[in-house]
Design an enzyme around this catalytic site. Sequence first.
Site, PDB file in Angstrom:
ATOM      1  N   GLY A 148       8.819  -8.273 -11.919  1.00 52.89           N
ATOM      2  CA  GLY A 148       8.144  -7.541 -11.375  1.00 52.89           C
ATOM      3  C   GLY A 148       7.227  -8.611  -9.932  1.00 52.89           C
ATOM      4  O   GLY A 148       7.396  -9.822 -10.206  1.00 52.89           O
ATOM      5  N   SER A 179       4.225  -0.951 -14.990  1.00 53.93           N
ATOM      6  CA  SER A 179       3.876  -0.015 -14.866  1.00 53.93           C
ATOM      7  C   SER A 179       4.866   0.326 -13.764  1.00 53.93           C
ATOM      8  O   SER A 179       5.033   0.108 -12.717  1.00 53.93           O
ATOM      9  CB  SER A 179       2.463   0.874 -14.233  1.00 53.93           C
ATOM     10  OG  SER A 179       1.905   1.720 -14.358  1.00 53.93           O
ATOM     11  N   SER A 199      -5.504   0.596 -10.804  1.00 50.17           N
ATOM     12  CA  SER A 199      -4.946   0.379  -9.378  1.00 50.17           C
ATOM     13  C   SER A 199      -6.825   1.188  -8.661  1.00 50.17           C
ATOM     14  O   SER A 199      -7.411   2.105 -10.070  1.00 50.17           O
ATOM     15  CB  SER A 199      -4.522   1.155  -9.320  1.00 50.17           C
ATOM     16  OG  SER A 199      -4.130   1.275  -7.897  1.00 50.17           O
ATOM     17  N   LYS A 229      -1.919   6.900 -12.584  1.00 52.69           N
ATOM     18  CA  LYS A 229      -2.502   5.226 -13.409  1.00 52.69           C
ATOM     19  C   LYS A 229      -3.900   6.018 -13.455  1.00 52.69           C
ATOM     20  O   LYS A 229      -4.399   5.057 -14.593  1.00 52.69           O
ATOM     21  CB  LYS A 229      -2.876   4.200 -11.846  1.00 52.69           C
ATOM     22  CG  LYS A 229      -1.280   3.933 -10.944  1.00 52.69           C
ATOM     23  CD  LYS A 229      -0.991   2.970 -12.450  1.00 52.69           C
ATOM     24  CE  LYS A 229      -2.141   1.857 -12.725  1.00 52.69           C
ATOM     25  NZ  LYS A 229      -0.903   0.127 -13.340  1.00 52.69           N
ATOM     26  N   PRO A 269      -6.739  -3.608  -8.517  1.00 50.03           N
ATOM     27  CA  PRO A 269      -6.272  -3.478  -6.946  1.00 50.03           C
ATOM     28  C   PRO A 269      -5.978  -2.513  -5.843  1.00 50.03           C
ATOM     29  O   PRO A 269      -5.146  -1.601  -6.124  1.00 50.03           O
ATOM     30  CB  PRO A 269      -5.084  -4.774  -7.246  1.00 50.03           C
ATOM     31  CG  PRO A 269      -4.676  -4.126  -8.237  1.00 50.03           C
ATOM     32  CD  PRO A 269      -5.459  -3.750  -8.969  1.00 50.03           C
ATOM     33  N   SER A 298       3.773  -1.794  -1.155  1.00 47.79           N
ATOM     34  CA  SER A 298       2.545  -2.033   0.329  1.00 47.79           C
ATOM     35  C   SER A 298       3.900  -3.303   0.482  1.00 47.79           C
ATOM     36  O   SER A 298       3.592  -3.315   2.135  1.00 47.79           O
ATOM     37  CB  SER A 298       1.539  -3.050  -0.415  1.00 47.79           C
ATOM     38  OG  SER A 298       0.322  -1.667  -1.383  1.00 47.79           O
ATOM     39  N   PHE A 301      -5.821   1.483   4.642  1.00 46.37           N
ATOM     40  CA  PHE A 301      -5.825   0.935   3.251  1.00 46.37           C
ATOM     41  C   PHE A 301      -6.379  -0.563   3.094  1.00 46.37           C
ATOM     42  O   PHE A 301      -6.552  -1.574   3.798  1.00 46.37           O
ATOM     43  CB  PHE A 301      -4.398   1.040   3.256  1.00 46.37           C
ATOM     44  CG  PHE A 301      -3.324   0.439   4.075  1.00 46.37           C
ATOM     45  CD1 PHE A 301      -3.110  -1.507   3.414  1.00 46.37           C
ATOM     46  CD2 PHE A 301      -2.690   0.875   4.775  1.00 46.37           C
ATOM     47  CE1 PHE A 301      -2.269  -1.818   4.281  1.00 46.37           C
ATOM     48  CE2 PHE A 301      -2.103   0.961   5.699  1.00 46.37           C
ATOM     49  CZ  PHE A 301      -1.752  -1.204   5.570  1.00 46.37           C
TER      50      PHE A 301
END
Length: 357
Positions: free
Chosen positions: A18, A92, A133, A169, A199, A214, A234
């Site tokens: 990932g 995840s 997260s 999360k 994060p 994102s 954000f």
Amino acid sequence: MSDPSTTPDRVLVTGGSGFLGAHCVLALLNAGYRVRTTIRTPARAADVRSQLAAGGLDDPGDRLEFAIAHLTSDEGWAEAVAGCRFVLHVASPFPSTQPKDPDELIRPARDGALRVLRAARDAGVERVVLTSSFAAIGYGHAPTDRAFTEEDWTELDSGRPVSPYVQSKTIAERAAWDFVAEHGARPDGAPLELATVNPVGILGPVLGPDVSTSVELIRLVKEGRLPRLPDVRFGIVDVRDVAELHLLAMTRPEAAGQRFLAIAGDVMSAQEVALLIRGHLGEAAGRRIGTKLMPMWMLKAAAPFSRRVRGSLSDLGSVRRATSAKAQTVLGWSPRTREEAVIATVDTLPTYRSHRS
């Protein structure tokens, strides 16, 4: 020569193919660790190696190993953690659109975290760093101007809209902390240590096709596929800095039992991001990039036809600020600027296209 299966500096990274997982593998190898990473199928090993090469590491040699394991199955986890001193649990589910049934995300996130923790405890792993997260911190609250900190938890029962991803999360991280508190004794009697990294939106160099949601937003803006922008703001953090924070949380004694928010500066609006990209690309390439906001009536009109639009309505006009003061003070973490993260994403996107729609 020591037996590599008992080398104390071996680290397991879950989800190494990932976006963040590959950067964690790269950072660990560059720091001299042996790395074993979980992948879903043997074919994914080539994807990991390709991303490492894109990151400047052509041949890790025998310091890189692979294990087949899935978040939804017990099979393979005992072998994956065997001989590891640390575990970075990065894997995840993070879909580009929210499922109708929250359990589609909650089950693999929560149960997968517990599988990893259970296997790590039984194998005598010293510390697990869980990638959580900001989603587990800043949602479900009444509007506020204050910056959220690691002391905050997302409120799932407040009556305010909370997406399935945010639920997953939050539930997964709480389950992880409960597990180490109640069942974290290793075979030698010492406690399994846990730290989490939380994060905000992760951007930065794209090494391969598996990217964050994102990054997908940046791609849509760059390609001119968002002629009008939603009024959303954000937090941003560079993937390289998130990987570095994982290593700090893994090795620093004071990180045990702690959560660490990862954000670079203040939030940015989608409009500010688009203007930054447009200025970076120059007049000719940037002409196609939309910088005007989409009116609310247009979003509401589109909502019945798009699950993605419906899921974003609750965020319109809202500002959720956070602070990474704890990570900077306790661990000496120093992130790149949010602008650097955006530009690094833009500059590395052309080679790749995500498999997500």
